[in-house]
Write a protein that holds these residues in place. Structure first.
Motif, PDB file in Angstrom:
ATOM      1  N   THR A  65       0.837  -1.178   0.012  1.00 22.28           N
ATOM      2  CA  THR A  65       0.120   0.027  -0.001  1.00 22.28           C
ATOM      3  C   THR A  65       1.011   1.140   0.043  1.00 22.28           C
ATOM      4  O   THR A  65       2.125   1.452   0.329  1.00 22.28           O
ATOM      5  CB  THR A  65      -0.868   0.012   1.270  1.00 22.28           C
ATOM      6  OG1 THR A  65      -1.638   1.105   1.144  1.00 22.28           O
ATOM      7  CG2 THR A  65      -0.073  -0.005   2.551  1.00 22.28           C
ATOM      8  N   ASP A  66       0.351   2.493  -0.366  1.00 27.98           N
ATOM      9  CA  ASP A  66       0.953   3.612  -0.384  1.00 27.98           C
ATOM     10  C   ASP A  66       0.064   4.551   0.801  1.00 27.98           C
ATOM     11  O   ASP A  66       0.249   5.722   0.722  1.00 27.98           O
ATOM     12  CB  ASP A  66       0.993   4.477  -1.646  1.00 27.98           C
ATOM     13  CG  ASP A  66      -0.522   4.708  -2.085  1.00 27.98           C
ATOM     14  OD1 ASP A  66      -1.469   4.227  -1.492  1.00 27.98           O
ATOM     15  OD2 ASP A  66      -0.748   5.003  -3.364  1.00 27.98           O
ATOM     16  N   GLN A  92       2.136  -2.128  -5.752  1.00 25.87           N
ATOM     17  CA  GLN A  92       2.808  -0.887  -5.563  1.00 25.87           C
ATOM     18  C   GLN A  92       2.700  -0.336  -4.303  1.00 25.87           C
ATOM     19  O   GLN A  92       1.620  -0.407  -3.296  1.00 25.87           O
ATOM     20  CB  GLN A  92       1.989   0.121  -6.722  1.00 25.87           C
ATOM     21  CG  GLN A  92       2.532  -0.049  -8.033  1.00 25.87           C
ATOM     22  CD  GLN A  92       4.050  -0.057  -8.358  1.00 25.87           C
ATOM     23  OE1 GLN A  92       4.343   1.033  -8.017  1.00 25.87           O
ATOM     24  NE2 GLN A  92       4.654  -0.910  -9.207  1.00 25.87           N
ATOM     25  N   GLY A  93       3.580   0.573  -3.940  1.00 27.78           N
ATOM     26  CA  GLY A  93       3.450   1.369  -2.686  1.00 27.78           C
ATOM     27  C   GLY A  93       4.732   1.161  -1.835  1.00 27.78           C
ATOM     28  O   GLY A  93       5.734   0.177  -2.009  1.00 27.78           O
ATOM     29  N   ASP A 194      -1.720   3.553   6.877  1.00 26.28           N
ATOM     30  CA  ASP A 194      -0.203   3.661   6.514  1.00 26.28           C
ATOM     31  C   ASP A 194       0.741   3.362   7.535  1.00 26.28           C
ATOM     32  O   ASP A 194       1.844   3.997   7.226  1.00 26.28           O
ATOM     33  CB  ASP A 194      -0.080   5.179   6.168  1.00 26.28           C
ATOM     34  CG  ASP A 194      -0.631   5.995   7.562  1.00 26.28           C
ATOM     35  OD1 ASP A 194      -0.955   5.662   8.322  1.00 26.28           O
ATOM     36  OD2 ASP A 194      -0.273   7.183   7.279  1.00 26.28           O
TER      37      ASP A 194
END
Ligand code: SF4
Length: 487
Positions: A65-66, A92-93, A194
């Motif tokens: 995760t981003d 992605q992330g 996050d």
């Protein structure tokens, strides 16, 4: 040398490296790996899981995760079977959490593969668990009575249900409230929006450590061997009862209450952890070697021509025993490293074949010799028996065996797959009976005191329950190997 990130970009994934799964002993129940703060977090996690493959071979998964978008991939199989270039590229992330799993009960289902990912009140929550809860049946019943709907049969999912009840107070406070309700063994990697989180039960049964990447960023790993692979520096262990939260504000450490006496799993040293890992502050290779040296002290009167391990499990204790006993150390059996999961299981009439395809004796080394085998453990005894038979057929004159731990007589409730006494040969038979079953001239086990002394801990703080029956956290009534799946 170019920086790690550049080298990662030019690498290929899932290139079909087959694991030479030759192990026939007990199976570890999972490995956890996480990265925070690296643009190629999922790629690093892929490599980390590769290094932790020995801790679980049934399924693998990564959640990346981003902080806003989340991507996941989980599948049954080994790490190189589960991931390829395209799959890793799509994860992605700058934050990733990965997991390898070996289920400790019968069913092995994709829905039980981890990290377990849910969405709660707009926040993604992912969990990877190593360990086994001893009060899972009661907790699940209570949660279901209060309206929780479970998606899997894993005890790990209970932790997520406990966590979300307090999530409005933030993930740290939520875990401070939730985790003390879970009893037993848990080394956790969590992703909450996050934030990457590591947590270890107050007894510290299973290992979990923290590392730093040279290019910045944090790493969470079950074992230090995975840090080495991605060139991360070991920082420290996540302490028993500690929760570490890693996000843009840095690292925050919280402590669960109440503290408990530490009971590190000593079997990690004997069998599970990789010899190139340091766990609980000590190097696994060195501990195993000292166990072999102690065997030589405890059994000084064996008359033999050579000593040999059953590779790879007995290698390191074998080195120690060979050095201390003065017997020449030979590799009297050769392991085929290319026997993987795809190996077709032989029929009943060919059952020895399955073992021999993995290990084959070297007749020229063994013929007419008196041999001392060094083995790390005897669980069911069936594999050792076939190997001893193979040595006799190769011409060994005498076959003695020394085992680098005491007899396994009691089940483990903390995430290892020998959870019933019926599976343990030493729980049902005397040492003499085991010797006869294995077809040995003599059989000796390392003493409990010798095993603990070999760890070289100043203040030993171990779980020894599978050897002495003193379980640090007794299983609650209703606990069943076939109740909920551990990890
Ligand atoms: Fe480790 Fe044995 Fe304790 Fe299980 S019972 S945690 S295998 S020492």
């Amino acid at each position: 040398m170019p920086p790690l990130t550049d080298r990662l970009r030019s690498m290929s994934f899932g290139a079909g490296v087959k694991n030479g799964l030759g192990s026939s002993g007990p199976k570890e129940a999972c490995g956890v790996f996480g990265v925070w703060g690296h643009p190629e977090a999922a790629k690093l996690t892929y490599f980390g899981l590769y290094a932790l493959q020995h801790r679980g071979q049934e399924s693998a998964g990564i959640v990346a995760t981003d902080g806003r978008r989340v991507a996941e991939h989980r599948q049954m199989g080994l790490v190189p079977e589960v991931f390829n270039d395209r799959i890793v590229e799509a994860l992605q992330g700058h934050i990733a959490l990965g997991h390898v799993r070996y289920s400790t009960t019968g069913s092995s289902l994709l829905k039980n593969a981890q990290p377990f990912l849910v969405n709660f009140a707009g926040q993604a929550i992912a969990l990877g668990h190593n360990g086994n809860l001893t009060n899972s049946v009661r907790l699940r019943k209570e949660l279901e009575a209060q309206g929780s709907i479970f998606q899997t049969t894993m005890d790990s999912e209970i932790i997520v249900h406990l966590l979300v009840r307090h999530l409005k107070d933030g993930p740290g406070q939520a875990l401070i409230e939730a985790l003390p309700q879970a009893k037993g063994a848990f080394s956790l990697g969590l992703l909450v929006k996050d934030t990457l989180i590591g947590a270890r039960d107050p007894h510290g049964f299973r290992p979990l450590c923290l590392g730093r990447l040279a290019e910045g960023g944090w790493v969470l790993s079950s074992e230090t061997c995975a840090l080495d692979l991605i060139e991360a520096q070991y920082v420290r262990d996540v302490e028993p009862g500690e929760i570490v939260l890693i996000n843009e504000h840095g690292l925050t450490s919280l402590k669960m209450e109440p503290p408990e006496p530490h009971t590190f799993c000593i079997f990690e040293y004997i069998y599970f952890a990789r010899p190139d890992s340091n766990i609980f502050g000590h190097n696994v290779y060195q501990v195993r070697k000292r166990m072999g040296e102690r065997l030589a002290r405890e059994y000084p009167d064996i008359k033999a021509d050579l000593t040999m391990p059953f590779p790879d499990s007995g290698n390191y204790a074998g080195i120690g025993y060979g050095r201390a006993s003065g017997l020449p150390l030979e590799m009297g059996m050769i392991r085929n490293h290319y026997v993987g999961r795809t190996f077709i299981q032989p029929s009943q009439s060919m059952r020895d074949f399955g073992v021999r395809v993995k290990l084959n004796p070297v007749r020229e080394v063994i013929r007419d010799r008196r041999v001392v085998i060094v083995e790390d453990s005897i669980i069911r005894g069936t594999t050792s028996r076939t190997r001893v038979k193979a040595l006799r057929e190769a011409g060994a004159r005498e076959v003695h065996m020394l085992v680098s731990c005491p007899p396994h007589r009691f089940p483990c409730y903390y995430g290892i797959d020998f959870s019933s006494k019926g599976e343990l040969i030493a729980a049902n038979y005397s040492v003499e009976e085991v010797r006869r079953f294995l077809g040995l001239d003599s059989l000796g086990y390392l003493s409990l005191e010798g095993m603990v002394a070999a760890t070289d801990f100043e203040r030993p703080e171990f779980c020894l329950a599978c050897f002495n029956g003193e379980h640090p956290v007794p299983p609650e009534e209703g606990y069943s190997k076939f109740g909920l799946e551990a990890c």
